[in-house]
Design a protein around this motif. Structure first.
Motif, PDB file in Angstrom:
ATOM      1  N   GLY A 242      -2.750 -10.058   1.675  1.00 61.43           N
ATOM      2  CA  GLY A 242      -1.867 -10.037   2.837  1.00 61.43           C
ATOM      3  C   GLY A 242      -0.650  -9.168   2.650  1.00 61.43           C
ATOM      4  O   GLY A 242       0.486  -9.624   2.849  1.00 61.43           O
ATOM      5  N   VAL A 243      -0.867  -7.925   2.257  1.00 57.84           N
ATOM      6  CA  VAL A 243       0.234  -6.972   2.053  1.00 57.84           C
ATOM      7  C   VAL A 243      -0.124  -5.677   2.774  1.00 57.84           C
ATOM      8  O   VAL A 243      -1.244  -5.184   2.656  1.00 57.84           O
ATOM      9  CB  VAL A 243       0.455  -6.679   0.553  1.00 57.84           C
ATOM     10  N   PHE A 244       0.829  -5.145   3.537  1.00 53.14           N
ATOM     11  CA  PHE A 244       0.605  -3.821   4.121  1.00 53.14           C
ATOM     12  C   PHE A 244       1.772  -2.897   3.794  1.00 53.14           C
ATOM     13  O   PHE A 244       2.898  -3.344   3.573  1.00 53.14           O
ATOM     14  CB  PHE A 244       0.346  -3.885   5.624  1.00 53.14           C
ATOM     15  N   MET A 245       1.447  -1.609   3.703  1.00 49.35           N
ATOM     16  CA  MET A 245       2.433  -0.605   3.322  1.00 49.35           C
ATOM     17  C   MET A 245       2.620   0.377   4.460  1.00 49.35           C
ATOM     18  O   MET A 245       1.657   0.819   5.075  1.00 49.35           O
ATOM     19  CB  MET A 245       1.971   0.153   2.067  1.00 49.35           C
ATOM     20  N   GLU A 246       3.863   0.721   4.736  1.00 48.60           N
ATOM     21  CA  GLU A 246       4.197   1.740   5.705  1.00 48.60           C
ATOM     22  C   GLU A 246       4.920   2.878   4.990  1.00 48.60           C
ATOM     23  O   GLU A 246       5.802   2.637   4.167  1.00 48.60           O
ATOM     24  CB  GLU A 246       5.089   1.174   6.810  1.00 48.60           C
ATOM     25  N   THR A 247       4.545   4.103   5.299  1.00 42.42           N
ATOM     26  CA  THR A 247       5.202   5.258   4.683  1.00 42.42           C
ATOM     27  C   THR A 247       6.197   5.838   5.667  1.00 42.42           C
ATOM     28  O   THR A 247       5.885   6.016   6.856  1.00 42.42           O
ATOM     29  CB  THR A 247       4.180   6.337   4.295  1.00 42.42           C
ATOM     30  N   ASP A 248       7.391   6.114   5.190  1.00 39.47           N
ATOM     31  CA  ASP A 248       8.461   6.653   6.027  1.00 39.47           C
ATOM     32  C   ASP A 248       8.658   8.127   5.714  1.00 39.47           C
ATOM     33  O   ASP A 248       9.112   8.488   4.624  1.00 39.47           O
ATOM     34  CB  ASP A 248       9.775   5.903   5.787  1.00 39.47           C
ATOM     35  N   GLY A 249       8.315   8.974   6.647  1.00 34.76           N
ATOM     36  CA  GLY A 249       8.495  10.403   6.464  1.00 34.76           C
ATOM     37  C   GLY A 249       8.931  11.059   7.756  1.00 34.76           C
ATOM     38  O   GLY A 249       8.766  10.513   8.850  1.00 34.76           O
ATOM     39  N   ARG A 250       9.481  12.263   7.641  1.00 30.96           N
ATOM     40  CA  ARG A 250      10.000  12.982   8.797  1.00 30.96           C
ATOM     41  C   ARG A 250       8.920  13.218   9.852  1.00 30.96           C
ATOM     42  O   ARG A 250       9.169  13.109  11.051  1.00 30.96           O
ATOM     43  CB  ARG A 250      10.591  14.325   8.347  1.00 30.96           C
ATOM     44  N   ILE A 251       7.700  13.541   9.407  1.00 25.19           N
ATOM     45  CA  ILE A 251       6.636  13.854  10.359  1.00 25.19           C
ATOM     46  C   ILE A 251       6.320  12.641  11.224  1.00 25.19           C
ATOM     47  O   ILE A 251       6.084  12.762  12.434  1.00 25.19           O
ATOM     48  CB  ILE A 251       5.379  14.347   9.617  1.00 25.19           C
ATOM     49  N   LYS A 252       6.328  11.462  10.613  1.00 22.96           N
ATOM     50  CA  LYS A 252       6.050  10.258  11.400  1.00 22.96           C
ATOM     51  C   LYS A 252       7.121  10.068  12.468  1.00 22.96           C
ATOM     52  O   LYS A 252       6.798   9.733  13.616  1.00 22.96           O
ATOM     53  CB  LYS A 252       5.981   9.033  10.486  1.00 22.96           C
ATOM     54  N   TYR A 253       8.390  10.301  12.099  1.00 24.82           N
ATOM     55  CA  TYR A 253       9.456  10.145  13.076  1.00 24.82           C
ATOM     56  C   TYR A 253       9.264  11.126  14.239  1.00 24.82           C
ATOM     57  O   TYR A 253       9.476  10.784  15.403  1.00 24.82           O
ATOM     58  CB  TYR A 253      10.820  10.395  12.429  1.00 24.82           C
ATOM     59  N   LEU A 286       5.705  -3.552   2.956  1.00 25.59           N
ATOM     60  CA  LEU A 286       6.442  -2.662   2.060  1.00 25.59           C
ATOM     61  C   LEU A 286       6.667  -1.346   2.781  1.00 25.59           C
ATOM     62  O   LEU A 286       5.724  -0.777   3.336  1.00 25.59           O
ATOM     63  CB  LEU A 286       5.642  -2.385   0.781  1.00 25.59           C
ATOM     64  N   ARG A 287       7.902  -0.845   2.780  1.00 23.62           N
ATOM     65  CA  ARG A 287       8.191   0.461   3.361  1.00 23.62           C
ATOM     66  C   ARG A 287       8.563   1.399   2.211  1.00 23.62           C
ATOM     67  O   ARG A 287       9.513   1.152   1.482  1.00 23.62           O
ATOM     68  CB  ARG A 287       9.319   0.380   4.378  1.00 23.62           C
ATOM     69  N   LEU A 288       7.808   2.473   2.085  1.00 24.12           N
ATOM     70  CA  LEU A 288       8.007   3.407   0.982  1.00 24.12           C
ATOM     71  C   LEU A 288       8.162   4.819   1.530  1.00 24.12           C
ATOM     72  O   LEU A 288       7.611   5.164   2.578  1.00 24.12           O
ATOM     73  CB  LEU A 288       6.826   3.350   0.012  1.00 24.12           C
ATOM     74  N   GLY A 289       8.912   5.626   0.780  1.00 21.74           N
ATOM     75  CA  GLY A 289       9.156   7.001   1.220  1.00 21.74           C
ATOM     76  C   GLY A 289       8.973   8.003   0.100  1.00 21.74           C
ATOM     77  O   GLY A 289       8.457   7.686  -0.978  1.00 21.74           O
ATOM     78  N   TRP A 290       9.420   9.214   0.354  1.00 20.72           N
ATOM     79  CA  TRP A 290       9.228  10.311  -0.598  1.00 20.72           C
ATOM     80  C   TRP A 290       9.849  10.019  -1.958  1.00 20.72           C
ATOM     81  O   TRP A 290       9.275  10.365  -2.993  1.00 20.72           O
ATOM     82  CB  TRP A 290       9.835  11.588  -0.022  1.00 20.72           C
TER      83      TRP A 290
END
Length: 314
Positions: A242-253, A286-290
């Motif tokens: 029960g864990v999901f990860m979201e990636t935060d990057g400029r392209i997604k924005y 979890l929110r992870l980035g560069w």
């Protein structure tokens, strides 16, 4: 197809300028005055055409300048070809133009041009944006067999995600490249390739998870509420713990912001989407980035800890 705004005809060679009555001093003054832009030695273009270009755009212009002087059967390859197919590039030099020599002469590297001596049949190249380039499947494998596995994976996933080739076509290109350098990369990269990965950050995170031997999550998972309404799509899901990860990057924005929506408005909407998914499923996000990619071992430990804790809690 001629969608790219700068064509071969826009590249002017020194000899052509001299034939029109220009002197080297005239050319230098035009460059200093912002009338002409120097693309490479002896090749120029209208400065207004290249003013807004990013590094990939400049690479594409240099490719055209190189082709103006190359043998008429030369074919742009590797990242020079992928740029024409508009495949995302990462971890690759943009300062060199890659060409396949089809005139039988030996490959070499000179003055910002890498000449590859490799057989290419008619079925492996096309004309795109007015220049001859290797097809997406072959171009991706050219990168895989000459660069790092991570850069190669980004090329392959970019081709797959954009629908430019099937995995079978890329596998066939890899089969024909078994005698090329770094061909052992093919097996590793193709085993990890997934058409669902939509950004460089997602692909790099996917590569890190494999390298650090983190259990493989499911990418791009749709999440619905109890009434069947779509709450959102999560980048990566470990469903059992029960864990999901979201990636935060400029392209997604840039991609998911609505017309007229501010960055703050988008981030607030994204936070509410995450909260709705967590409330409906009981999952942890979890929110992870560069920056997290710069510390792969620490990130791997963190992920293992969270996954193990959630498994115990479940």
């Amino acid at each position: 197809m001629d969608a790219y705004p700068i064509s071969l005809d826009d590249i002017v060679l020194r000899g052509e300028l001299v034939a029109d009555g220009w002197t080297d001093r005239d050319i230098a003054r035009a460059v200093a005055g912002g009338v002409l832009a120097k693309v490479r030695h002896g090749a120029y273009v209208d400065a207004g055409l290249v003013a807004p270009l990013d590094p990939v755009g400049w690479m594409r212009v240099r490719t055209r300048a190189v082709l103006r002087r190359a043998h008429q059967t030369a074919v742009a390859s590797h990242q020079s070809a992928l740029a024409e197919h508009e495949v995302p590039l990462w971890g690759l030099s943009l300062d060199e133009t890659h060409l396949l020599r089809t005139d039988g002469r030996a490959g070499r590297r000179e003055a910002g041009v890498v000449h590859h001596c490799s057989e290419v049949v008619d079925a492996e190249w096309i004309v795109r944006n007015g220049i001859r380039v290797t097809r997406p499947a072959r171009a991706a494998i050219e990168v895989v067999t000459s660069e790092s596995p991570e850069a190669g994976l980004i090329a392959v996933c970019g081709v797959l995600h954009n629908g430019l080739a099937t995995i079978e076509e890329i596998q066939e290109a890899a089969r024909r490249a078994t005698h090329w350098g770094k061909s052992l990369n093919n097996r590793l990269v193709l085993a990890r390739a997934d058409h669902r990965l939509s950004s460089v950050l997602e692909i790099r995170m996917w590569h890190l998870l494999h390298d650090q031997r983190i259990p493989r999550p499911e990418p791009q998972v749709e999440v619905f509420d109890e009434w069947g309404n779509l709450l959102g799509i999560v980048d990566f899901l470990w469903e059992e713990p029960g864990v999901f990860m979201e990636t935060d990057g400029r392209i997604k924005y840039e991609r998911y912001r609505r017309p007229g929506e501010t960055l703050e408005g988008y981030l607030l909407r994204e936070k509410r989407r995450q909260e709705a998914i967590c409330l409906a499923t009981g999952w942890v996000c979890l929110r992870l980035g560069w920056s997290d990619l710069e510390r792969p071992r620490q990130l791997a430990r963190r992920l293992r800890t969270i996954l193990a804790r959630q498994e115990r809690a479940g």
